[in-house]
Write an enzyme that holds these catalytic residues in place. Structure first.
Site, PDB file in Angstrom:
ATOM      1  CG  HIS A  37      -9.151  -9.315   1.651  1.00  0.00           C
ATOM      2  ND1 HIS A  37      -9.393 -10.138   0.561  1.00  0.00           N
ATOM      3  CD2 HIS A  37      -9.751  -8.124   1.363  1.00  0.00           C
ATOM      4  CE1 HIS A  37     -10.106  -9.466  -0.332  1.00  0.00           C
ATOM      5  NE2 HIS A  37     -10.344  -8.248   0.135  1.00  0.00           N
TER       6      HIS A  37
ATOM      7  CB  SER B 175     -11.077  -6.266  -2.978  1.00  0.00           C
ATOM      8  OG  SER B 175     -11.777  -7.057  -2.037  1.00  0.00           O
TER       9      SER B 175
END
Length: 768
Positions: free
Chosen positions: A191, A86
C-alpha cells in the site's frame, strides 16, 4: 441494517475453515484446480511458515472468507453493506455478486503472487497517534521511504516502506507520543508507491476481467465510499499502492446509521480482528459529518431518466448527477470524480493545504505559484506530494513572465525535476520556449498514438490565443531549443504532431487579471477552435474546453455546461475558505461582499501596458488610489513633476514614507541593470516606485496588517458575491465552515439538481 466485515492478511491461522471445505465441495475442488494444491490441507495443517507467505496467505483467506459467507447466506444472512480489509475486499466483491468464486480467486492468486515478489519492504503498527500526526512526523523528518499505509482506526496507523527505514523510525514516533510501535512480519512495502510495479502488472491482468454491478454496496478501501461499477477495476489496481482507509469506511457506515451491534465480522478469528476497530473508531472519532455526507451523496447521484407527459406523448425528462456533468473523458484523463477544478490564485492563496484537501477528495486544484520564489514553490510541491495518496490529482500554476523569461525557465526546470504532470498556464499571449520544453519531456508514441506525460491546461480569453495553444509548438521555438540542446530531435518530431495544450479554460470576467470577457461569446468561439484542432490531431487524445470566471452559483455552472463546457474551474469562491492562503482579515471582508462590491484597478506588474485586475472595493481605498497612481504616471515624466502638495499627500497616505525612501527599498530588491535604468530614466524610476505600492498592498492583505487595511489589494470577482448570497442562512455562510471540496460537492450537486428541474420544465411545457 447489517454490515459484514472480512479481515485481511494477518488473520490467517492453522485450522481456519474447518468444516467449510466439506460443506462446499464444489468450491473447494475449484480452488484446488485453480491453485494447484489442496487449499484444505494448507488451511488445516499448514505448515504456518507456508501459510504466512503472501502468495499462499491471500488465496487462503479469500477461500475461507468466501465459504464463510456462503454458509452465512445459507443460514439466512442478508447484507446491507460489505467491507473487506485489503485483500479481503475481494471477498466482499464476491459476496456482492461483482465476481464469481473462481474469478475472485484468480484475481487474488495473481495479486498475491505479484505482491510476494516485493522484497526489502516492511510495515509497522503505530498506536496512539492520529493519521495527521503520523504524516507530520514523516514530513518533518524527511522520511521519504515511509508512508502511512493503513488507517485502521483514528489512532491505529500502519506505516509502510523500505524495511530499514521502517525499523529506524521507531524512536521518532515514540518520542512524538506513540504508545506502541510494532514492526510487522512482512516482506513488502504494501500500500505504498513502492508497489507500483505490482500495480502496473495487475492493471494489465485486470484488462480481461468483467466486473458486474454490485448487488449490495461494497465500500472501497481506496475511497472509503461505495464502489461505482465503472471504477471497480481502476480502484482494485490502485488499492495495491493506495492506503487502506478502513477507519473512514467505518465512519461512513456509522454516518449511515449503523450501530456497533450492526457489524458482523466473518473470518478465521471469529470477530476478533476488524470488529474491535469499529468500537475504537466509534470512541475516537464517531461518524462522518452528516451534512457533508448528504451533500456528497447528492453530488454522486446517478443520471436518471424519468418519464413525463408532454402533449399526450410519453417523453424522457433529463436527469443529471454531479458526477456525470461535463465530460467523462476529462474526468478519466485527469483522474477526478467531477468535471471540476479549483484554479490557482497567486502568492500561494491557492495554498498547499487547499490543493491537498482537494486531492484527497479526488479533485484537481492548482497551487498558486505566481509571485513566489522558487524555493517556496519547491517546498509546496514536496509537501503536497508527501500528504496526498499516490496518483491523486494536483497541478501547479505556470504564469507568464514576458519581461523575465528566465523565471519561466527556472519554473520549468523545477517542475520537470519533480515530475509535476499538470500545469495551469496563465496570462500567456503566446507560447514560450519554457512551455515547449515542459511539453516535450515525456512525449511518447504508443500504438500509433502520441501520449503526453506533461499536461497543460491553458487559461485563455481570446480565440486567437486558443488557436496558438491548439497548434504544434512554433517552428522557430523548436529550432532555437534544438540549437541550445533544450530538446532532442525525437522530441521535436513529436512536438510537431501534438497541440501545445490538453485543455483550454475559457476565462471570462474574473478576479485578478481579466479581459472582462463574456462566456456566451467566448465559449462557442473557443469550441469551434477546439473542434478544428481535434480534426488535425487524430492521433492525440481528446482536447477539452472548460470555463472559468464568474462561476459561484449553480445557475452560472449550469449555463456554461449547457454552452458545452467539458469542465468548470472556480477561483474567487475558494479564496474565502479555511485552506486559502490569505489572512483571516481578508476572509472576513470577502464573506460580507456582494456582487457589486468589486472594481477594476491597474495591474501592478503591467500597468504600463494598460492591464487591469478585478479587486474587492468594499471598504477599501486601493482601487481609487491605484488608478490615481497610474493616472499620474501617464501625465508626468518624473516624480519631480508631480505638484508638491499632491506629492506629499501620496507619500503620507499611500506609502507612509517619502518617494526617496521607497526608491531606496526598490534598489535593494531589483537587479542592478533595472536600478541603473531607473536612475537614467526618471519615468522608469517613477514606475518602479509606484509598483512598490502595488506589491505592498498585496503583502499587507496576505499578512492581515490592519494598520494598512484600507489599502488591501484583494483580487476577487463578483462570483464570490453571488456565492455569498446563495449560501446565506446555511452553514456555509461563515467562511470558517467553507472548504474547497465541500464547495465543489455542493455546487456540482445543486447544479445537477437545477439542470434536472429546468430541463423537465422545458420538456413539459415545450412542443412535442
Amino acid at each position: 441494517m447489517k454490515a459484514f466485515l472480512f479481515p485481511g492478511q494477518g488473520a490467517q491461522r492453522i485450522g481456519m475453515g474447518e468444516g467449510l471445505f466439506e460443506a462446499f465441495p464444489e468450491q473447494t475442488a475449484c480452488a484446488d484446480s485453480v491453485l494447484g494444491y489442496s487449499i484444505r490441507e494448507l488451511c488445516l495443517t499448514g505448515p504456518m511458515e507456508r501459510l504466512t507467505q503472501t502468495q499462499f496467505t491471500q488465496p487462503a483467506l479469500y477461500v475461507v472468507g468466501a465459504l464463510t459467507w456462503l454458509k452465512r447466506v445459507a443460514d439466512g444472512a442478508k447484507a446491507d453493506y460489505l467491507l473487506g480489509h485489503s485483500v479481503a475486499e475481494y471477498i466482499a466483491l464476491f459476496a456482492a455478486g461483482v465476481v464469481d468464486f473462481e474469478t475472485g480467486l484468480r484475481l487474488v492468486q495473481k495479486r498475491g503472487a505479484l505482491m510476494a515478489e516485493a522484497t526489502g519492504g516492511g510495515m509497522a503498527a503505530v498506536l496512539g497517534l492520529e493519521a495527521a500526526q503520523v504524516e507530520d512526523i514523516i514530513r518533518r523528518h524527511g522520511l521519504t521511504d515511509i508512508f502511512a499505509a493503513n488507517v485502521n482506526t483514528p489512532k491505529q496507523i500502519v506505516v509502510s516502506g523500505k524495511r530499514e527505514a521502517v525499523v529506524a523510525a521507531e524512536p521518532l514516533f515514540l518520542e512524538a507520543g506513540a504508545s506502541h510501535y510494532r514492526v510487522l512480519q512482512v516482506s513488502g512495502a504494501f500500500h505504498t508507491p513502492f508497489m507500483q510495479p505490482a500495480r502496473d502488472a495487475f492493471t494489465r491482468f485486470l484488462a480481461d476481467i468483467e466486473f458486474r454491478a454490485p448487488q449490495v454496496p461494497v465500500i472501497s478501501n481506496v475511497t472509503a465510499r461505495p464502489h461505482r461499477p465503472d471504477a471497480i477495476a481502476r480502484l482494485m489496481a490502485e488499492q495495491i499502492t493506495a492506503p487502506v482507509r478502513w477507519s473512514d469506511s467505518i465512519r461512513y457506515l456509522l454516518a449511515k446509521g449503523l450501530a456497533f451491534e450492526d457489524f458482523e465480522e466473518l473470518g478465521p478469528a471469529g470477530g476478533a480482528v476488524v470488529k474491535p476497530m469499529v468500537k475504537r473508531t466509534q470512541l475516537e472519532a464517531g461518524p462522518l459529518d452528516a451534512a457533508e455526507l448528504a451533500a456528497e451523496e447528492t453530488a454522486e447521484a446517478p443520471t436518471v431518466e424519468a418519464p413525463t407527459r408532454m402533449n399526450g406523448t410519453r417523453h424522457k425528462a433529463a436527469g443529471f448527477g454531479a458526477a456525470t456533468l461535463g465530460s467523462a473523458s476529462f474526468r478519466e484523463d485527469f483522474g477526478v470524480k467531477y468535471a471540476y477544478a479549483a484554479g490557482a490564485m497567486y502568492q500561494g492563496i491557492a495554498s498547499a493545504e487547499l490543493v491537498i484537501r482537494m486531492a484527497k477528495a479526488g479533485l484537481l486544484a492548482f497551487f498558486g505559484a505566481g509571485g513566489l520564489p522558487m524555493p517556496a514553490v519547491e517546498q509546496a510541491i514536496q509537501r503536497i506530494r508527501s500528504e496526498i495518496p499516490p496518483g491523486a490529482p494536483f497541478g501547479m500554476n505556470f504564469i507568464a513572465h514576458a519581461n523575465f523569461p528566465q523565471l519561466e525557465d527556472d519554473l520549468a526546470d523545477l517542475l520537470l525535476r519533480h515530475e509535476v504532470r499538470v500545469i495551469e498556464a496563465s496570462a500567456f499571449m503566446e507560447v514560450t520556449p519554457a512551455l515547449v520544453r515542459y511539453r516535450a519531456k515525456g512525449l511518447s508514441r504508443e500504438g500509433g498514438k502520441i501520449k503526453a506525460a506533461n499536461r497543460i491546461v491553458a487559461k485563455i480569453s481570446r480565440p486567437d490565443v486558443a488557436a496558438q495553444f491548439l497548434s504544434p509548438a512554433p517552428e522557430r521555438l523548436l529550432t532555437r531549443l534544438l540549437e541550445s540542446g533544450g530538446i532532442t530531435p525525437d522530441e521535436a518530431a513529436l512536438l510537431r504532431e501534438v497541440p501545445m495544450a490538453d485543455a483550454l479554460c475559457v476565462e471570462s470576467d474574473s478576479g485578478g487579471h481579466t479581459d472582462q470577457g463574456m462566456p456566451f461569446t467566448l465559449i462557442p468561439a473557443t469550441l469551434k477552435v477546439r473542434d478544428d484542432a481535434q480534426a488535425r490531431f487524430p492521433g492525440f487524445a481528446r482536447i477539452h474546453v472548460g470555463a472559468g470566471g464568474g462561476i459561484g452559483t449553480p445557475e452560472a455552472a449550469a449555463a456554461v455546461f449547457v454552452l458545452g463546457a467539458d469542465f468548470i474551474l472556480t477561483g474567487s469562491i475558494n479564496q474565502c475558505t479555511v485552506e486559502a492562503g490569505t489572512s483571516d482579515a481578508v476572509k472576513d471582508m470577502l464573506e460580507g461582499m456582494n456582487v457589486y462590491d468589486t472594481d477594476y484597478a491597474p495591474s501592478g506588474e503591467m500597468f504600463e501596458m494598460g492591464s487591469k485586475v478585478q479587486v474587492l472595493k468594499k471598504g477599501l481605498f486601493f482601487p481609487a488610489r491605484a488608478n490615481k497612481l497610474v493616472s499620474l504616471y501617464r501625465q508626468h515624466e518624473s516624480l519631480e513633476e508631480i505638484e508638491p502638495a499632491l506629492r506629499r499627500q501620496i507619500e503620507e497616505r499611500y506609502f507612509k514614507r517619502s518617494f526617496d525612501e521607497v526608491f531606496a527599498d526598490v534598489k535593494a530588491s531589483y537587479r542592478a541593470a533595472e536600478v541603473e535604468r531607473a536612475e537614467r530614466q526618471p519615468k522608469h524610476r517613477m514606475a518602479l516606485v509606484f509598483k512598490r505600492y502595488f506589491r505592498d498592498t498585496t503583502r499587507w492583505a496576505l499578512a492581515g496588517d490592519l494598520e494598512h487595511k484600507v489599502d488591501f489589494q484583494v483580487h476577487c470577482g463578483p462570483a464570490l458575491g453571488a456565492f455569498n448570497q446563495w449560501v446565506a442562512g446555511s452553514e456555509l455562510a461563515s467562511w470558517r465552515n467553507r472548504h474547497p471540496d465541500i464547495i465543489a460537492d455542493r455546487l456540482m450537486a445543486e447544479t445537477a439538481s437545477l439542470l434536472s428541474r429546468r430541463f423537465s420544465i422545458l420538456l413539459g411545457e415545450g412542443g412535442s
